[in-house]
Design a protein around this motif. Structure first.
Motif, PDB file in Angstrom:
ATOM      1  N   LEU A 129     -61.293 -40.840 -91.202  1.00  0.00           N
ATOM      2  CA  LEU A 129     -61.071 -39.774 -90.221  1.00  0.00           C
ATOM      3  C   LEU A 129     -62.431 -39.282 -89.757  1.00  0.00           C
ATOM      4  O   LEU A 129     -63.124 -38.567 -90.476  1.00  0.00           O
ATOM      5  CB  LEU A 129     -60.266 -38.626 -90.829  1.00  0.00           C
ATOM      6  CG  LEU A 129     -60.063 -37.419 -89.911  1.00  0.00           C
ATOM      7  CD1 LEU A 129     -59.425 -37.825 -88.585  1.00  0.00           C
ATOM      8  CD2 LEU A 129     -59.226 -36.352 -90.604  1.00  0.00           C
ATOM      9  N   GLY A 130     -62.837 -39.693 -88.556  1.00  0.00           N
ATOM     10  CA  GLY A 130     -64.185 -39.480 -88.097  1.00  0.00           C
ATOM     11  C   GLY A 130     -64.383 -38.238 -87.261  1.00  0.00           C
ATOM     12  O   GLY A 130     -63.545 -37.876 -86.431  1.00  0.00           O
ATOM     13  N   GLY A 131     -65.518 -37.592 -87.487  1.00  0.00           N
ATOM     14  CA  GLY A 131     -65.990 -36.493 -86.664  1.00  0.00           C
ATOM     15  C   GLY A 131     -67.505 -36.552 -86.603  1.00  0.00           C
ATOM     16  O   GLY A 131     -68.157 -37.108 -87.504  1.00  0.00           O
ATOM     17  N   ASN A 132     -68.078 -35.995 -85.550  1.00  0.00           N
ATOM     18  CA  ASN A 132     -69.533 -35.976 -85.388  1.00  0.00           C
ATOM     19  C   ASN A 132     -70.165 -35.247 -86.569  1.00  0.00           C
ATOM     20  O   ASN A 132     -69.947 -34.051 -86.778  1.00  0.00           O
ATOM     21  CB  ASN A 132     -69.885 -35.276 -84.080  1.00  0.00           C
ATOM     22  CG  ASN A 132     -71.374 -35.282 -83.786  1.00  0.00           C
ATOM     23  OD1 ASN A 132     -72.202 -35.603 -84.626  1.00  0.00           O
ATOM     24  ND2 ASN A 132     -71.733 -34.892 -82.573  1.00  0.00           N
ATOM     25  N   ALA A 133     -70.965 -35.970 -87.364  1.00  0.00           N
ATOM     26  CA  ALA A 133     -71.529 -35.403 -88.590  1.00  0.00           C
ATOM     27  C   ALA A 133     -72.550 -34.312 -88.313  1.00  0.00           C
ATOM     28  O   ALA A 133     -72.920 -33.563 -89.225  1.00  0.00           O
ATOM     29  CB  ALA A 133     -72.162 -36.504 -89.441  1.00  0.00           C
ATOM     30  N   ARG A 134     -73.013 -34.195 -87.076  1.00  0.00           N
ATOM     31  CA  ARG A 134     -73.989 -33.157 -86.718  1.00  0.00           C
ATOM     32  C   ARG A 134     -73.334 -31.985 -85.980  1.00  0.00           C
ATOM     33  O   ARG A 134     -74.044 -31.102 -85.496  1.00  0.00           O
ATOM     34  CB  ARG A 134     -75.107 -33.773 -85.876  1.00  0.00           C
ATOM     35  CG  ARG A 134     -75.976 -34.764 -86.658  1.00  0.00           C
ATOM     36  CD  ARG A 134     -77.155 -35.261 -85.824  1.00  0.00           C
ATOM     37  NE  ARG A 134     -78.115 -36.007 -86.646  1.00  0.00           N
ATOM     38  CZ  ARG A 134     -78.122 -37.326 -86.769  1.00  0.00           C
ATOM     39  NH1 ARG A 134     -77.215 -38.055 -86.117  1.00  0.00           N
ATOM     40  NH2 ARG A 134     -79.033 -37.938 -87.533  1.00  0.00           N
ATOM     41  N   ASP A 135     -72.026 -31.994 -85.902  1.00  0.00           N
ATOM     42  CA  ASP A 135     -71.266 -30.937 -85.226  1.00  0.00           C
ATOM     43  C   ASP A 135     -70.476 -30.177 -86.284  1.00  0.00           C
ATOM     44  O   ASP A 135     -69.469 -30.667 -86.800  1.00  0.00           O
ATOM     45  CB  ASP A 135     -70.331 -31.567 -84.188  1.00  0.00           C
ATOM     46  CG  ASP A 135     -69.523 -30.551 -83.390  1.00  0.00           C
ATOM     47  OD1 ASP A 135     -69.302 -29.428 -83.881  1.00  0.00           O
ATOM     48  OD2 ASP A 135     -69.085 -30.890 -82.279  1.00  0.00           O
ATOM     49  N   ALA A 136     -70.932 -28.968 -86.624  1.00  0.00           N
ATOM     50  CA  ALA A 136     -70.317 -28.214 -87.715  1.00  0.00           C
ATOM     51  C   ALA A 136     -68.844 -27.935 -87.453  1.00  0.00           C
ATOM     52  O   ALA A 136     -68.011 -27.984 -88.372  1.00  0.00           O
ATOM     53  CB  ALA A 136     -71.071 -26.903 -87.940  1.00  0.00           C
ATOM     54  N   ALA A 137     -68.490 -27.649 -86.202  1.00  0.00           N
ATOM     55  CA  ALA A 137     -67.095 -27.369 -85.878  1.00  0.00           C
ATOM     56  C   ALA A 137     -66.230 -28.606 -86.066  1.00  0.00           C
ATOM     57  O   ALA A 137     -65.092 -28.521 -86.559  1.00  0.00           O
ATOM     58  CB  ALA A 137     -66.982 -26.837 -84.448  1.00  0.00           C
ATOM     59  N   ALA A 138     -66.754 -29.771 -85.671  1.00  0.00           N
ATOM     60  CA  ALA A 138     -65.999 -31.004 -85.854  1.00  0.00           C
ATOM     61  C   ALA A 138     -65.783 -31.296 -87.336  1.00  0.00           C
ATOM     62  O   ALA A 138     -64.685 -31.688 -87.749  1.00  0.00           O
ATOM     63  CB  ALA A 138     -66.734 -32.168 -85.188  1.00  0.00           C
ATOM     64  N   VAL A 139     -66.822 -31.096 -88.139  1.00  0.00           N
ATOM     65  CA  VAL A 139     -66.695 -31.347 -89.574  1.00  0.00           C
ATOM     66  C   VAL A 139     -65.706 -30.363 -90.201  1.00  0.00           C
ATOM     67  O   VAL A 139     -64.886 -30.747 -91.045  1.00  0.00           O
ATOM     68  CB  VAL A 139     -68.072 -31.268 -90.265  1.00  0.00           C
ATOM     69  CG1 VAL A 139     -67.922 -31.452 -91.770  1.00  0.00           C
ATOM     70  CG2 VAL A 139     -69.009 -32.319 -89.695  1.00  0.00           C
ATOM     71  N   ALA A 140     -65.755 -29.116 -89.785  1.00  0.00           N
ATOM     72  CA  ALA A 140     -64.767 -28.148 -90.272  1.00  0.00           C
ATOM     73  C   ALA A 140     -63.361 -28.599 -89.906  1.00  0.00           C
ATOM     74  O   ALA A 140     -62.407 -28.405 -90.680  1.00  0.00           O
ATOM     75  CB  ALA A 140     -65.051 -26.770 -89.687  1.00  0.00           C
ATOM     76  N   GLY A 141     -63.230 -29.226 -88.727  1.00  0.00           N
ATOM     77  CA  GLY A 141     -61.931 -29.737 -88.313  1.00  0.00           C
ATOM     78  C   GLY A 141     -61.424 -30.842 -89.219  1.00  0.00           C
ATOM     79  O   GLY A 141     -60.209 -30.969 -89.434  1.00  0.00           O
ATOM     80  N   ILE A 142     -62.333 -31.660 -89.758  1.00  0.00           N
ATOM     81  CA  ILE A 142     -61.924 -32.701 -90.705  1.00  0.00           C
ATOM     82  C   ILE A 142     -61.291 -32.068 -91.941  1.00  0.00           C
ATOM     83  O   ILE A 142     -60.213 -32.461 -92.390  1.00  0.00           O
ATOM     84  CB  ILE A 142     -63.129 -33.570 -91.114  1.00  0.00           C
ATOM     85  CG1 ILE A 142     -63.643 -34.383 -89.934  1.00  0.00           C
ATOM     86  CG2 ILE A 142     -62.754 -34.498 -92.272  1.00  0.00           C
ATOM     87  CD1 ILE A 142     -64.930 -35.144 -90.209  1.00  0.00           C
ATOM     88  N   TYR A 143     -61.977 -31.070 -92.493  1.00  0.00           N
ATOM     89  CA  TYR A 143     -61.431 -30.389 -93.675  1.00  0.00           C
ATOM     90  C   TYR A 143     -60.083 -29.756 -93.364  1.00  0.00           C
ATOM     91  O   TYR A 143     -59.150 -29.812 -94.180  1.00  0.00           O
ATOM     92  CB  TYR A 143     -62.419 -29.322 -94.153  1.00  0.00           C
ATOM     93  CG  TYR A 143     -63.606 -29.853 -94.908  1.00  0.00           C
ATOM     94  CD1 TYR A 143     -63.517 -30.154 -96.270  1.00  0.00           C
ATOM     95  CD2 TYR A 143     -64.830 -30.058 -94.280  1.00  0.00           C
ATOM     96  CE1 TYR A 143     -64.605 -30.630 -96.977  1.00  0.00           C
ATOM     97  CE2 TYR A 143     -65.922 -30.542 -94.977  1.00  0.00           C
ATOM     98  CZ  TYR A 143     -65.808 -30.831 -96.326  1.00  0.00           C
ATOM     99  OH  TYR A 143     -66.890 -31.311 -97.020  1.00  0.00           O
ATOM    100  N   ALA A 144     -59.956 -29.153 -92.173  1.00  0.00           N
ATOM    101  CA  ALA A 144     -58.703 -28.490 -91.806  1.00  0.00           C
ATOM    102  C   ALA A 144     -57.578 -29.497 -91.629  1.00  0.00           C
ATOM    103  O   ALA A 144     -56.448 -29.283 -92.098  1.00  0.00           O
ATOM    104  CB  ALA A 144     -58.908 -27.679 -90.530  1.00  0.00           C
ATOM    105  N   ALA A 145     -57.862 -30.610 -90.941  1.00  0.00           N
ATOM    106  CA  ALA A 145     -56.828 -31.610 -90.690  1.00  0.00           C
ATOM    107  C   ALA A 145     -56.319 -32.224 -91.994  1.00  0.00           C
ATOM    108  O   ALA A 145     -55.117 -32.492 -92.146  1.00  0.00           O
ATOM    109  CB  ALA A 145     -57.360 -32.693 -89.762  1.00  0.00           C
ATOM    110  N   LYS A 146     -57.237 -32.444 -92.941  1.00  0.00           N
ATOM    111  CA  LYS A 146     -56.863 -33.063 -94.211  1.00  0.00           C
ATOM    112  C   LYS A 146     -56.340 -32.059 -95.236  1.00  0.00           C
ATOM    113  O   LYS A 146     -55.681 -32.449 -96.199  1.00  0.00           O
ATOM    114  CB  LYS A 146     -58.069 -33.793 -94.822  1.00  0.00           C
ATOM    115  CG  LYS A 146     -58.410 -35.100 -94.146  1.00  0.00           C
ATOM    116  CD  LYS A 146     -59.631 -35.751 -94.768  1.00  0.00           C
ATOM    117  CE  LYS A 146     -59.462 -36.097 -96.230  1.00  0.00           C
ATOM    118  NZ  LYS A 146     -58.538 -37.228 -96.481  1.00  0.00           N
TER     119      LYS A 146
END
Length: 313
Positions: free
Chosen positions: A38-55
């Motif tokens: 499940l990929g998100g831009n590793a330099r985008d804090a909001a995108a990474v937070a979205g990974i945690y939220a989605a999972k």
């Protein structure tokens, strides 16, 4: 609020669309040789937070950063001669190294769970590598499934668990390895997680490996005690199943309705592990696994099964 999850082809147009979604801060699942990430831009804090939220993933559990090549990896992690030797031997491939985080890497703090190290790898799957090149940056990507549940090895598995929570899934077919990457750390050289690269291949190049990993304070993914878990209860090393159990065989297991590999092939068993576990879980009965030998890929399979069978919170 639910969103539309697009199923994308793995051709040029599909990968261009997936890369554009990643650049916009959206989440896209994609195939690697191990499992779907499940990929998100590793330099985008909001995108990474979205990974945690989605999972629904605990934020103290670090993520693996995926990059297209060693040059990109060296912008993120500090490599010494030993790390470069390991990279030359095993990358691209199913190996993750935990290395010191480069201070100017720009990697979001949530990726490393606040640690001063980063888990990083170069995947071998041609679709993953093409997507990373098209995106042109680092992608944080845990397995593309709800946290603690069965890992996905097809696009359909991803859609079944995360549809409505992410922007897209690149369909690259079934993953050829079928279990997550092996994870090692350096200084001292330590095996943190068994995986798709077997210990024997590592020790042939690197010498003996210590065992490590902390379920309470993970320094890499896949260390939580309960993980990869179906809804059903799981028993291991079962030769004679109970009447109410679904018995999953390995090798000569007459009467087992499901098997990881009827011919006792550990490569086939690893490839089929999560798909068979999902199939058994759908029957809504307790699950019993026949013994799997603790050699080669069998150690990675047994690691996943022990976590699937562990008590749940």
């Amino acid at each position: 609020m639910p969103q539309t999850t697009h199923l994308l082809n793995s051709d040029h147009d599909g990968l261009a669309q997936a890369a554009a979604l990643l650049r916009s801060g959206a989440l896209v699942a994609f195939p690697t040789e191990t499992v779907y990430g499940l990929g998100g831009n590793a330099r985008d804090a909001a995108a990474v937070a979205g990974i945690y939220a989605a999972k629904g993933r605990p934020s103290f559990n670090p993520l693996i950063v995926h990059v297209a090549d060693l040059d990109a990896a060296e912008l993120i992690a500090v490599f010494n001669d030993q790390a470069r030797k390991i990279a030359a031997a095993f990358w691209p491939g199913p190996l993750t190294m935990v290395l010191p985080l480069r201070p100017a890497s720009g990697i979001a703090d949530l990726v490393t769970a606040g640690l001063e190290t980063v888990a990083i790898r170069i995947p071998a799957h041609p679709v993953a590598r093409a997507l990373l090149r098209e995106f042109g940056g680092a992608v944080a990507a845990p397995s593309a499934n709800p946290s603690g549940k069965i890992s996905p090895t097809t696009a359909a598995h991803v859609m079944g668990g995360l549809s409505g929570k992410i922007a897209g899934v690149v369909d690259g077919g079934a993953c050829p390895v079928g279990v997550e990457s092996t994870i090692i750390s350096l200084a001292p050289l330590t095996l943190l997680r068994e995986g798709g690269l077997v210990r024997e291949d590592l020790t042939a190049v690197l010498g003996p490996l210590a065992d490590g990993g902390d379920a309470q304070k993970p320094n890499a993914p896949g260390q939580l005690t309960s993980h990869y878990a179906p809804a059903a209860q799981v028993r291991l090393n079962v030769v004679t199943p109970r009447p109410d159990e679904i018995w999953i065989g390995f090798g000569d297991c007459a009467g087992s309705p499901l098997s990881l590999s009827p011919r006792g092939d550990l490569v086939e068993a690893a490839t089929r592990l999560f798909s068979v576990l999902r199939e058994a879980d759908a029957l809504q009965k307790p699950i019993a696994f026949a013994p799997i030998p603790e050699i080669g890929l069998g150690r990675a399979i047994n690691d996943r099964l022990r976590r699937a069978a562990a008590p749940r919170d």
